[in-house]
Design a protein around this motif. Structure first.
Motif, PDB file in Angstrom:
ATOM      1  N   LEU A   1     -10.871  -4.292  10.629  1.00  0.00           N
ATOM      2  CA  LEU A   1     -10.861  -3.524   9.207  1.00  0.00           C
ATOM      3  C   LEU A   1     -11.102  -5.368   8.884  1.00  0.00           C
ATOM      4  O   LEU A   1     -10.448  -5.666   8.002  1.00  0.00           O
TER       5      LEU A   1
ATOM      6  N   LYS B   1       5.302  -2.541   5.397  1.00  0.00           N
ATOM      7  CA  LYS B   1       4.605  -3.321   5.397  1.00  0.00           C
ATOM      8  C   LYS B   1       5.079  -4.121   7.077  1.00  0.00           C
ATOM      9  O   LYS B   1       5.681  -3.982   7.256  1.00  0.00           O
TER      10      LYS B   1
ATOM     11  N   CYS C   1      -2.969   8.138  14.185  1.00  0.00           N
ATOM     12  CA  CYS C   1      -2.006   6.928  13.440  1.00  0.00           C
ATOM     13  C   CYS C   1      -0.985   7.259  13.808  1.00  0.00           C
ATOM     14  O   CYS C   1      -0.342   6.216  14.271  1.00  0.00           O
TER      15      CYS C   1
ATOM     16  N   ASP D   1      -7.394  -6.254   7.779  1.00  0.00           N
ATOM     17  CA  ASP D   1      -7.172  -5.350   6.464  1.00  0.00           C
ATOM     18  C   ASP D   1      -5.725  -4.668   6.888  1.00  0.00           C
ATOM     19  O   ASP D   1      -5.479  -3.354   7.833  1.00  0.00           O
TER      20      ASP D   1
ATOM     21  N   ASP E   1     -14.232   2.997   8.706  1.00  0.00           N
ATOM     22  CA  ASP E   1     -13.720   3.731   7.302  1.00  0.00           C
ATOM     23  C   ASP E   1     -15.284   3.848   7.005  1.00  0.00           C
ATOM     24  O   ASP E   1     -16.539   3.100   7.093  1.00  0.00           O
TER      25      ASP E   1
ATOM     26  N   ARG F   1       0.923  -1.306  -0.146  1.00  0.00           N
ATOM     27  CA  ARG F   1      -0.325   0.082   0.372  1.00  0.00           C
ATOM     28  C   ARG F   1       1.093   1.360   0.074  1.00  0.00           C
ATOM     29  O   ARG F   1       0.503   2.223   0.578  1.00  0.00           O
TER      30      ARG F   1
ATOM     31  N   PRO G   1      -9.297   4.329  12.593  1.00  0.00           N
ATOM     32  CA  PRO G   1      -9.078   5.528  12.103  1.00  0.00           C
ATOM     33  C   PRO G   1      -9.665   6.369  12.946  1.00  0.00           C
ATOM     34  O   PRO G   1     -11.054   5.794  12.504  1.00  0.00           O
TER      35      PRO G   1
ATOM     36  N   ALA H   1       2.134   0.088   6.952  1.00  0.00           N
ATOM     37  CA  ALA H   1       1.425  -0.048   6.747  1.00  0.00           C
ATOM     38  C   ALA H   1       1.022  -1.326   7.339  1.00  0.00           C
ATOM     39  O   ALA H   1       1.938  -2.458   7.585  1.00  0.00           O
TER      40      ALA H   1
ATOM     41  N   ARG I   1      -3.889  -1.325   6.083  1.00  0.00           N
ATOM     42  CA  ARG I   1      -3.906  -0.020   5.521  1.00  0.00           C
ATOM     43  C   ARG I   1      -2.583   0.645   6.197  1.00  0.00           C
ATOM     44  O   ARG I   1      -2.145   0.770   6.912  1.00  0.00           O
ATOM     45  N   ARG I   2      -3.020   2.189   5.206  1.00  0.00           N
ATOM     46  CA  ARG I   2      -1.659   3.339   5.397  1.00  0.00           C
ATOM     47  C   ARG I   2      -2.280   4.583   5.744  1.00  0.00           C
ATOM     48  O   ARG I   2      -3.582   4.804   4.893  1.00  0.00           O
ATOM     49  N   PHE I   3      -2.410   5.398   6.384  1.00  0.00           N
ATOM     50  CA  PHE I   3      -2.903   6.236   7.451  1.00  0.00           C
ATOM     51  C   PHE I   3      -2.101   7.171   7.732  1.00  0.00           C
ATOM     52  O   PHE I   3      -0.730   7.183   8.138  1.00  0.00           O
TER      53      PHE I   3
END
Length: 492
Positions: free
Chosen positions: A306, A280, A318, A309, A364, A276, A348, A300, A311-313
Protein backbone atom coordinates in the motif's frame (compact mmCIF):
# COMPACT_ATOMS: atom_id res chain seq x y z
CA UNK A 1 9.06 -9.93 44.79
CA UNK A 2 9.50 -10.41 41.06
CA UNK A 3 10.97 -12.30 38.18
CA UNK A 4 12.89 -11.28 35.09
CA UNK A 5 13.04 -12.74 31.59
CA UNK A 6 15.08 -11.91 28.54
CA UNK A 7 11.91 -11.94 26.43
CA UNK A 8 8.32 -11.39 27.50
CA UNK A 9 5.25 -11.77 25.29
CA UNK A 10 2.39 -9.79 26.80
CA UNK A 11 -0.89 -11.32 25.70
CA UNK A 12 -2.01 -14.91 25.14
CA UNK A 13 -3.84 -14.79 21.82
CA UNK A 14 -3.02 -16.05 18.35
CA UNK A 15 0.06 -13.86 17.92
CA UNK A 16 1.60 -15.15 21.16
CA UNK A 17 1.38 -18.76 20.06
CA UNK A 18 2.89 -18.13 16.64
CA UNK A 19 5.63 -15.99 18.15
CA UNK A 20 6.47 -18.79 20.59
CA UNK A 21 6.70 -21.37 17.82
CA UNK A 22 8.91 -19.13 15.71
CA UNK A 23 11.12 -18.45 18.73
CA UNK A 24 11.48 -22.14 19.54
CA UNK A 25 12.44 -23.00 15.98
CA UNK A 26 14.99 -20.24 15.65
CA UNK A 27 16.53 -20.90 19.06
CA UNK A 28 16.00 -24.67 19.27
CA UNK A 29 14.07 -24.09 22.47
CA UNK A 30 14.48 -21.58 25.27
CA UNK A 31 16.64 -21.63 28.36
CA UNK A 32 14.80 -21.37 31.70
CA UNK A 33 14.10 -17.74 32.44
CA UNK A 34 14.54 -16.69 28.81
CA UNK A 35 10.96 -16.41 27.47
CA UNK A 36 7.56 -16.15 29.12
CA UNK A 37 4.02 -15.45 27.94
CA UNK A 38 1.69 -13.52 30.23
CA UNK A 39 -2.01 -14.03 29.52
CA UNK A 40 -5.17 -13.07 31.33
CA UNK A 41 -6.82 -16.23 30.00
CA UNK A 42 -6.52 -19.54 31.84
CA UNK A 43 -5.45 -21.62 28.82
CA UNK A 44 -2.53 -21.64 26.42
CA UNK A 45 -2.88 -19.55 23.21
CA UNK A 46 -5.50 -20.80 20.77
CA UNK A 47 -6.92 -20.02 17.33
CA UNK A 48 -9.61 -17.39 17.98
CA UNK A 49 -11.43 -17.93 14.65
CA UNK A 50 -12.69 -21.23 16.06
CA UNK A 51 -14.86 -19.34 18.54
CA UNK A 52 -17.22 -17.95 15.91
CA UNK A 53 -17.09 -21.01 13.70
CA UNK A 54 -16.63 -24.60 14.88
CA UNK A 55 -16.99 -23.88 18.60
CA UNK A 56 -20.64 -22.85 18.24
CA UNK A 57 -21.83 -25.80 16.17
CA UNK A 58 -24.63 -27.92 17.68
CA UNK A 59 -22.88 -31.18 16.72
CA UNK A 60 -19.20 -31.98 16.37
CA UNK A 61 -18.17 -28.68 17.91
CA UNK A 62 -14.48 -27.79 18.08
CA UNK A 63 -12.96 -28.01 21.54
CA UNK A 64 -9.50 -27.60 23.01
CA UNK A 65 -6.87 -28.91 22.68
CA UNK A 66 -7.76 -29.33 18.99
CA UNK A 67 -7.45 -25.63 18.13
CA UNK A 68 -4.53 -24.45 20.19
CA UNK A 69 -2.11 -22.50 18.04
CA UNK A 70 -0.73 -23.29 15.55
CA UNK A 71 -3.38 -25.73 14.31
CA UNK A 72 -4.91 -23.09 12.02
CA UNK A 73 -1.82 -23.06 9.84
CA UNK A 74 -1.51 -26.86 9.67
CA UNK A 75 1.41 -26.68 12.07
CA UNK A 76 2.21 -28.00 15.54
CA UNK A 77 -0.53 -27.85 18.17
CA UNK A 78 1.00 -26.03 21.11
CA UNK A 79 -0.49 -27.43 24.30
CA UNK A 80 0.72 -26.41 27.75
CA UNK A 81 3.01 -29.42 27.70
CA UNK A 82 4.63 -28.15 24.49
CA UNK A 83 5.59 -24.90 26.22
CA UNK A 84 7.09 -26.83 29.13
CA UNK A 85 9.02 -29.08 26.78
CA UNK A 86 10.46 -26.04 25.02
CA UNK A 87 11.42 -24.10 28.13
CA UNK A 88 8.78 -21.40 27.68
CA UNK A 89 6.99 -20.27 30.81
CA UNK A 90 3.25 -19.64 30.66
CA UNK A 91 1.96 -17.15 33.20
CA UNK A 92 -1.78 -17.73 32.82
CA UNK A 93 -4.88 -16.19 34.40
CA UNK A 94 -2.76 -13.14 35.14
CA UNK A 95 -3.59 -9.56 34.22
CA UNK A 96 -0.94 -6.89 33.84
CA UNK A 97 -2.25 -3.68 35.38
CA UNK A 98 0.63 -1.34 34.55
CA UNK A 99 3.72 -1.17 32.40
CA UNK A 100 6.84 0.96 32.80
CA UNK A 101 8.65 1.07 29.48
CA UNK A 102 11.54 3.13 30.82
CA UNK A 103 12.24 0.67 33.64
CA UNK A 104 11.29 -2.38 31.53
CA UNK A 105 8.86 -3.76 34.09
CA UNK A 106 5.29 -5.05 34.18
CA UNK A 107 3.10 -5.12 37.28
CA UNK A 108 0.51 -7.91 37.56
CA UNK A 109 -2.80 -7.96 39.41
CA UNK A 110 -1.20 -10.27 42.00
CA UNK A 111 1.35 -7.59 42.84
CA UNK A 112 4.27 -9.31 41.12
CA UNK A 113 6.76 -7.30 39.09
CA UNK A 114 8.04 -8.97 35.92
CA UNK A 115 11.10 -7.52 34.22
CA UNK A 116 12.20 -7.93 30.62
CA UNK A 117 14.97 -7.03 28.21
CA UNK A 118 12.72 -7.27 25.15
CA UNK A 119 8.94 -7.00 25.23
CA UNK A 120 6.50 -8.16 22.56
CA UNK A 121 3.10 -6.54 22.99
CA UNK A 122 0.41 -8.93 21.76
CA UNK A 123 -2.50 -7.59 23.77
CA UNK A 124 -4.95 -7.82 20.88
CA UNK A 125 -8.27 -6.02 20.94
CA UNK A 126 -11.38 -6.01 23.06
CA UNK A 127 -14.98 -6.06 21.92
CA UNK A 128 -16.68 -2.67 21.86
CA UNK A 129 -19.51 -2.62 24.37
CA UNK A 130 -23.04 -1.26 24.11
CA UNK A 131 -22.41 1.20 26.93
CA UNK A 132 -19.88 3.00 24.75
CA UNK A 133 -22.82 3.91 22.52
CA UNK A 134 -25.19 4.85 25.31
CA UNK A 135 -27.03 1.53 25.57
CA UNK A 136 -27.15 -0.26 28.92
CA UNK A 137 -27.58 -3.98 29.46
CA UNK A 138 -24.25 -5.69 28.73
CA UNK A 139 -24.39 -7.33 32.15
CA UNK A 140 -27.68 -9.12 31.41
CA UNK A 141 -27.39 -12.91 31.63
CA UNK A 142 -28.43 -13.47 28.01
CA UNK A 143 -26.29 -10.78 26.34
CA UNK A 144 -23.28 -12.27 24.60
CA UNK A 145 -20.07 -10.86 23.21
CA UNK A 146 -17.50 -13.02 21.47
CA UNK A 147 -13.82 -12.41 21.97
CA UNK A 148 -12.52 -15.07 24.34
CA UNK A 149 -13.06 -18.71 25.22
CA UNK A 150 -15.02 -17.57 28.27
CA UNK A 151 -17.31 -15.53 25.99
CA UNK A 152 -17.81 -18.53 23.71
CA UNK A 153 -18.67 -20.80 26.63
CA UNK A 154 -21.26 -18.29 27.80
CA UNK A 155 -22.78 -18.11 24.33
CA UNK A 156 -22.99 -21.89 24.07
CA UNK A 157 -24.76 -21.99 27.43
CA UNK A 158 -27.18 -19.21 26.49
CA UNK A 159 -28.06 -20.84 23.16
CA UNK A 160 -29.13 -24.16 24.66
CA UNK A 161 -32.44 -23.03 26.22
CA UNK A 162 -33.14 -20.73 23.24
CA UNK A 163 -33.88 -23.54 20.78
CA UNK A 164 -36.73 -22.25 18.61
CA UNK A 165 -36.54 -18.84 20.27
CA UNK A 166 -35.52 -15.39 19.09
CA UNK A 167 -32.04 -13.91 18.95
CA UNK A 168 -31.23 -10.30 18.16
CA UNK A 169 -27.78 -9.79 16.66
CA UNK A 170 -26.55 -6.22 17.01
CA UNK A 171 -24.06 -5.44 14.26
CA UNK A 172 -23.65 -6.46 10.64
CA UNK A 173 -19.92 -7.08 10.48
CA UNK A 174 -17.68 -10.14 10.92
CA UNK A 175 -18.89 -11.24 14.32
CA UNK A 176 -22.52 -10.48 13.56
CA UNK A 177 -22.54 -12.45 10.31
CA UNK A 178 -20.66 -15.47 11.66
CA UNK A 179 -22.66 -15.63 14.89
CA UNK A 180 -25.93 -15.30 12.98
CA UNK A 181 -24.98 -18.37 10.94
CA UNK A 182 -24.15 -20.27 14.13
CA UNK A 183 -27.48 -19.30 15.70
CA UNK A 184 -29.35 -20.56 12.65
CA UNK A 185 -27.43 -23.84 12.89
CA UNK A 186 -28.71 -24.08 16.47
CA UNK A 187 -32.29 -23.56 15.23
CA UNK A 188 -32.70 -20.10 16.72
CA UNK A 189 -34.57 -17.39 14.82
CA UNK A 190 -32.29 -14.45 14.06
CA UNK A 191 -32.89 -10.75 13.50
CA UNK A 192 -29.84 -8.67 12.64
CA UNK A 193 -29.84 -4.94 13.38
CA UNK A 194 -27.28 -2.43 12.13
CA UNK A 195 -27.26 1.20 10.99
CA UNK A 196 -25.58 0.68 7.62
CA UNK A 197 -27.19 0.22 4.23
CA UNK A 198 -25.89 -3.33 3.94
CA UNK A 199 -23.92 -5.95 5.85
CA UNK A 200 -20.10 -5.89 6.03
CA UNK A 201 -20.16 -2.25 4.99
CA UNK A 202 -16.40 -1.72 5.35
CA UNK A 203 -15.57 -4.49 2.87
CA UNK A 204 -18.52 -5.62 0.76
CA UNK A 205 -19.84 -3.71 -2.22
CA UNK A 206 -23.65 -3.37 -2.29
CA UNK A 207 -23.81 -6.11 -4.93
CA UNK A 208 -21.75 -8.57 -2.89
CA UNK A 209 -23.72 -7.74 0.25
CA UNK A 210 -27.00 -8.32 -1.58
CA UNK A 211 -26.01 -11.90 -2.34
CA UNK A 212 -25.18 -12.72 1.27
CA UNK A 213 -28.24 -10.98 2.66
CA UNK A 214 -30.47 -12.95 0.30
CA UNK A 215 -28.67 -16.16 1.22
CA UNK A 216 -29.14 -15.47 4.93
CA UNK A 217 -32.76 -14.47 4.38
CA UNK A 218 -33.38 -17.84 2.73
CA UNK A 219 -32.14 -19.37 6.01
CA UNK A 220 -34.70 -17.34 7.94
CA UNK A 221 -32.53 -14.41 9.02
CA UNK A 222 -34.30 -11.04 9.11
CA UNK A 223 -32.29 -7.90 8.38
CA UNK A 224 -33.24 -4.59 9.97
CA UNK A 225 -31.00 -1.99 8.37
CA UNK A 226 -30.59 1.74 8.70
CA UNK A 227 -31.34 1.89 12.40
CA UNK A 228 -29.79 0.89 15.72
CA UNK A 229 -30.72 -0.44 19.14
CA UNK A 230 -31.73 2.42 21.44
CA UNK A 231 -32.21 0.39 24.60
CA UNK A 232 -32.61 -3.11 25.96
CA UNK A 233 -35.71 -4.09 27.90
CA UNK A 234 -34.42 -6.08 30.87
CA UNK A 235 -36.55 -8.20 33.19
CA UNK A 236 -35.22 -10.42 36.01
CA UNK A 237 -31.66 -9.93 34.85
CA UNK A 238 -32.35 -10.96 31.24
CA UNK A 239 -33.10 -9.03 28.09
CA UNK A 240 -36.69 -9.53 26.94
CA UNK A 241 -36.62 -7.19 23.95
CA UNK A 242 -34.49 -4.75 22.01
CA UNK A 243 -35.98 -1.32 21.39
CA UNK A 244 -34.88 0.35 18.16
CA UNK A 245 -34.41 4.03 17.45
CA UNK A 246 -37.39 3.97 15.12
CA UNK A 247 -39.58 2.65 17.94
CA UNK A 248 -39.82 -0.98 16.92
CA UNK A 249 -39.65 -3.63 19.63
CA UNK A 250 -37.86 -6.88 18.84
CA UNK A 251 -38.57 -9.79 21.23
CA UNK A 252 -35.33 -11.42 22.33
CA UNK A 253 -34.50 -14.62 24.17
CA UNK A 254 -30.84 -13.73 23.71
CA UNK A 255 -28.72 -10.91 22.28
CA UNK A 256 -25.38 -11.14 20.50
CA UNK A 257 -23.34 -7.95 20.23
CA UNK A 258 -20.79 -7.52 17.45
CA UNK A 259 -20.23 -3.78 17.03
CA UNK A 260 -16.49 -3.64 16.49
CA UNK A 261 -13.34 -3.81 18.58
CA UNK A 262 -10.74 -1.52 20.07
CA UNK A 263 -7.03 -2.29 20.35
CA UNK A 264 -5.76 -2.84 23.88
CA UNK A 265 -3.21 -0.04 24.04
CA UNK A 266 -4.05 1.46 27.44
CA UNK A 267 -0.98 0.14 29.25
CA UNK A 268 1.26 2.09 26.88
CA UNK A 269 -0.57 5.38 26.44
CA UNK A 270 1.94 8.20 26.81
CA UNK A 271 4.86 5.78 26.59
CA UNK A 272 4.79 4.55 22.98
CA UNK A 273 3.84 6.29 19.74
CA UNK A 274 0.29 5.54 18.60
CA UNK A 275 -1.40 5.60 15.19
CA UNK A 276 -4.69 4.35 13.72
CA UNK A 277 -5.92 3.31 17.12
CA UNK A 278 -2.95 1.05 17.76
CA UNK A 279 0.74 1.06 18.64
CA UNK A 280 2.84 2.42 15.79
CA UNK A 281 5.66 0.12 14.66
CA UNK A 282 8.13 0.02 11.79
CA UNK A 283 8.47 -2.78 9.25
CA UNK A 284 10.30 -4.86 11.85
CA UNK A 285 7.36 -4.50 14.28
CA UNK A 286 9.54 -2.34 16.52
CA UNK A 287 7.85 0.47 18.43
CA UNK A 288 9.14 3.93 19.29
CA UNK A 289 11.03 2.21 22.14
CA UNK A 290 13.76 -0.04 20.72
CA UNK A 291 13.17 -2.73 23.37
CA UNK A 292 9.45 -3.06 22.65
CA UNK A 293 7.76 -4.72 19.68
CA UNK A 294 4.03 -4.93 18.92
CA UNK A 295 2.18 -7.54 16.86
CA UNK A 296 -1.32 -8.58 15.85
CA UNK A 297 -4.44 -6.47 16.30
CA UNK A 298 -2.61 -3.87 18.35
CA UNK A 299 0.14 -3.12 15.79
CA UNK A 300 -0.12 -0.32 13.21
CA UNK A 301 2.58 -0.90 10.62
CA UNK A 302 3.64 0.37 7.17
CA UNK A 303 2.44 -1.94 4.40
CA UNK A 304 4.70 -2.14 1.36
CA UNK A 305 1.85 -3.18 -0.95
CA UNK A 306 0.00 0.00 0.00
CA UNK A 307 2.92 2.29 -0.67
CA UNK A 308 4.07 2.29 2.95
CA UNK A 309 0.73 3.50 4.26
CA UNK A 310 0.35 2.64 7.95
CA UNK A 311 -2.53 0.24 8.60
CA UNK A 312 -3.83 -1.86 11.47
CA UNK A 313 -5.59 -5.16 10.76
CA UNK A 314 -7.80 -7.10 13.14
CA UNK A 315 -7.52 -10.52 11.60
CA UNK A 316 -5.85 -13.81 12.40
CA UNK A 317 -3.59 -13.82 9.34
CA UNK A 318 -2.07 -10.51 10.38
CA UNK A 319 -1.53 -11.80 13.91
CA UNK A 320 0.33 -14.83 12.62
CA UNK A 321 2.55 -12.99 10.20
CA UNK A 322 3.46 -10.01 12.34
CA UNK A 323 4.35 -12.36 15.19
CA UNK A 324 6.76 -14.27 13.00
CA UNK A 325 8.19 -11.03 11.64
CA UNK A 326 8.86 -9.65 15.11
CA UNK A 327 10.69 -12.79 16.26
CA UNK A 328 12.76 -12.77 13.07
CA UNK A 329 13.70 -9.13 13.67
CA UNK A 330 14.56 -9.72 17.34
CA UNK A 331 16.64 -12.89 16.92
CA UNK A 332 18.24 -12.09 13.57
CA UNK A 333 18.69 -8.32 13.55
CA UNK A 334 21.13 -8.41 10.64
CA UNK A 335 19.14 -5.81 8.69
CA UNK A 336 19.41 -3.33 11.55
CA UNK A 337 18.87 0.31 10.78
CA UNK A 338 18.71 -0.37 7.05
CA UNK A 339 15.43 -2.24 7.50
CA UNK A 340 13.82 0.09 10.02
CA UNK A 341 12.50 2.43 7.36
CA UNK A 342 11.18 -0.36 5.15
CA UNK A 343 7.52 -1.29 5.05
CA UNK A 344 6.43 -4.83 5.85
CA UNK A 345 5.79 -7.01 2.81
CA UNK A 346 2.35 -8.09 3.97
CA UNK A 347 -0.63 -8.93 1.77
CA UNK A 348 -3.80 -7.93 3.64
CA UNK A 349 -5.97 -11.05 3.78
CA UNK A 350 -9.38 -11.74 5.22
CA UNK A 351 -11.67 -14.75 5.01
CA UNK A 352 -14.90 -16.12 6.38
CA UNK A 353 -16.81 -19.39 6.26
CA UNK A 354 -20.54 -19.49 7.00
CA UNK A 355 -23.12 -22.11 6.08
CA UNK A 356 -21.81 -23.66 2.83
CA UNK A 357 -20.13 -20.42 1.80
CA UNK A 358 -16.46 -19.48 1.88
CA UNK A 359 -14.96 -16.20 0.75
CA UNK A 360 -11.49 -14.72 0.59
CA UNK A 361 -10.36 -11.11 0.21
CA UNK A 362 -6.87 -9.87 -0.64
CA UNK A 363 -5.39 -6.40 -0.74
CA UNK A 364 -7.26 -3.13 -0.48
CA UNK A 365 -10.79 -2.31 -1.57
CA UNK A 366 -9.67 0.95 -3.13
CA UNK A 367 -10.52 2.12 -6.64
CA UNK A 368 -13.25 0.94 -8.98
CA UNK A 369 -14.93 -2.34 -8.05
CA UNK A 370 -15.80 -4.60 -10.97
CA UNK A 371 -17.88 -7.70 -10.34
CA UNK A 372 -17.63 -11.04 -12.10
CA UNK A 373 -19.31 -14.43 -11.88
CA UNK A 374 -22.84 -15.58 -11.15
CA UNK A 375 -24.57 -13.82 -8.25
CA UNK A 376 -27.75 -15.88 -8.61
CA UNK A 377 -28.89 -17.90 -5.59
CA UNK A 378 -27.30 -21.35 -5.85
CA UNK A 379 -29.54 -24.24 -6.79
CA UNK A 380 -29.89 -27.14 -4.37
CA UNK A 381 -26.49 -28.67 -3.79
CA UNK A 382 -24.75 -26.07 -5.92
CA UNK A 383 -22.09 -23.65 -4.81
CA UNK A 384 -21.86 -20.03 -5.93
CA UNK A 385 -18.75 -18.64 -7.57
CA UNK A 386 -18.36 -14.91 -8.01
CA UNK A 387 -16.24 -12.03 -6.93
CA UNK A 388 -14.94 -8.56 -7.53
CA UNK A 389 -11.70 -6.82 -8.37
CA UNK A 390 -10.75 -3.33 -7.29
CA UNK A 391 -8.74 -1.48 -9.93
CA UNK A 392 -6.80 1.67 -9.10
CA UNK A 393 -4.45 3.46 -11.44
CA UNK A 394 -4.67 0.66 -13.99
CA UNK A 395 -3.49 -1.94 -11.48
CA UNK A 396 -5.19 -4.51 -9.32
CA UNK A 397 -5.56 -3.18 -5.77
CA UNK A 398 -7.79 -5.86 -4.27
CA UNK A 399 -9.75 -8.99 -5.05
CA UNK A 400 -12.68 -10.83 -3.49
CA UNK A 401 -13.80 -14.32 -4.42
CA UNK A 402 -16.59 -16.54 -3.13
CA UNK A 403 -16.39 -20.27 -3.75
CA UNK A 404 -12.91 -20.25 -5.24
CA UNK A 405 -10.78 -23.36 -5.42
CA UNK A 406 -7.39 -23.24 -3.65
CA UNK A 407 -5.78 -22.60 -7.04
CA UNK A 408 -8.18 -19.77 -7.86
CA UNK A 409 -7.70 -18.19 -4.45
CA UNK A 410 -3.95 -18.38 -4.85
CA UNK A 411 -4.11 -16.87 -8.31
CA UNK A 412 -6.21 -13.99 -7.05
CA UNK A 413 -3.84 -13.38 -4.16
CA UNK A 414 -0.84 -13.34 -6.44
CA UNK A 415 -2.46 -10.93 -8.87
CA UNK A 416 -3.00 -8.50 -6.01
CA UNK A 417 0.43 -8.99 -4.49
CA UNK A 418 2.11 -8.22 -7.82
CA UNK A 419 -0.12 -5.17 -8.37
CA UNK A 420 -0.76 -6.60 -11.83
CA UNK A 421 -1.00 -4.00 -14.58
CA UNK A 422 -3.89 -4.69 -16.91
CA UNK A 423 -4.37 -1.68 -19.17
CA UNK A 424 -2.21 -3.00 -22.02
CA UNK A 425 -4.37 -6.09 -22.35
CA UNK A 426 -7.68 -4.28 -22.18
CA UNK A 427 -8.68 -4.27 -25.85
CA UNK A 428 -8.03 -7.94 -26.48
CA UNK A 429 -9.56 -9.02 -23.20
CA UNK A 430 -12.67 -7.00 -23.95
CA UNK A 431 -13.21 -8.79 -27.21
CA UNK A 432 -12.07 -12.30 -26.32
CA UNK A 433 -12.47 -12.53 -22.56
CA UNK A 434 -11.61 -15.84 -20.94
CA UNK A 435 -11.01 -17.49 -24.26
CA UNK A 436 -7.94 -15.34 -24.62
CA UNK A 437 -6.91 -16.09 -21.04
CA UNK A 438 -7.19 -19.82 -21.62
CA UNK A 439 -5.19 -19.52 -24.84
CA UNK A 440 -2.45 -17.63 -22.99
CA UNK A 441 -2.43 -20.27 -20.27
CA UNK A 442 -1.79 -23.00 -22.81
CA UNK A 443 0.87 -20.96 -24.58
CA UNK A 444 2.75 -20.30 -21.33
CA UNK A 445 2.31 -23.86 -20.07
CA UNK A 446 0.38 -22.74 -17.02
CA UNK A 447 -1.59 -25.23 -14.96
CA UNK A 448 -5.20 -24.51 -15.89
CA UNK A 449 -7.02 -26.02 -12.91
CA UNK A 450 -10.49 -24.56 -12.56
CA UNK A 451 -10.27 -22.79 -15.93
CA UNK A 452 -10.81 -26.08 -17.75
CA UNK A 453 -13.61 -26.16 -20.29
CA UNK A 454 -17.02 -26.50 -18.73
CA UNK A 455 -15.87 -25.05 -15.41
CA UNK A 456 -15.23 -21.45 -16.24
CA UNK A 457 -16.65 -18.58 -14.24
CA UNK A 458 -18.84 -16.26 -16.25
CA UNK A 459 -17.80 -12.63 -16.42
CA UNK A 460 -20.03 -9.65 -16.95
CA UNK A 461 -19.35 -7.56 -20.04
CA UNK A 462 -18.57 -3.90 -19.56
CA UNK A 463 -18.40 -1.06 -22.01
CA UNK A 464 -15.10 0.52 -21.07
CA UNK A 465 -11.81 -1.01 -22.06
CA UNK A 466 -10.29 -0.56 -18.60
CA UNK A 467 -13.16 -2.30 -16.88
CA UNK A 468 -13.11 -5.13 -19.39
CA UNK A 469 -9.55 -5.83 -18.34
CA UNK A 470 -10.45 -5.70 -14.69
CA UNK A 471 -13.17 -8.30 -14.86
CA UNK A 472 -10.75 -10.79 -16.36
CA UNK A 473 -8.14 -10.44 -13.65
CA UNK A 474 -8.80 -13.83 -12.07
CA UNK A 475 -7.82 -15.45 -15.33
CA UNK A 476 -4.98 -12.98 -15.74
CA UNK A 477 -3.35 -14.41 -12.66
CA UNK A 478 -3.31 -17.87 -14.20
CA UNK A 479 -1.36 -16.72 -17.25
CA UNK A 480 1.73 -16.41 -15.11
CA UNK A 481 1.15 -19.48 -12.96
CA UNK A 482 1.42 -17.42 -9.79
CA UNK A 483 1.07 -19.29 -6.54
CA UNK A 484 0.64 -17.85 -3.06
CA UNK A 485 2.12 -19.86 -0.18
CA UNK A 486 0.60 -17.39 2.28
CA UNK A 487 -2.95 -18.65 1.76
CA UNK A 488 -4.02 -20.44 4.91
CA UNK A 489 -4.95 -24.02 4.14
CA UNK A 490 -6.96 -24.79 7.21
CA UNK A 491 -9.05 -22.79 9.58
CA UNK A 492 -11.78 -23.49 12.09
Amino acid sequence: MGRAFAYVILGGGVAAGYAALEFARRRAGASPGELCIISDEAVAPYERPALSKGYLLPQGAARLPAFHTCAGANDEVLTEQWYKDHGIELVLATRVISADVRRKTLLTDSGETIGYKTLIVATGARASELEEFGVRGSDAANVCYLRSLEDADKMVGVMKPCHGGNAVVIGGGYIGMECAAALVANEIKVTMVFPGKHCMGRLFTPKIAEFYEKYYAAKGVVFVKGTAVKSLEVSDGKVAAAILRDGRRLPADMVVVGIGARANTGLFDGQLAMERGGIKVNGRMQTSDAAVYAVGDVAAFPVALLGGDVRRFEHVDCARRTARRAIEAILEPSGGAAEEGKAFGYLPYFYSRVFALSWQFYGDNAGEAVHFGDFSPPVAGGKPKFGACWVSGGRVAGAFIEGGSPEENEAMASAVRSRAAIADLAAELGSRGLGFADEESRRKGVRRGALAAGDRPTYARHATVGVAAAVSIAAFAYWYGWMAPYVVKRDF
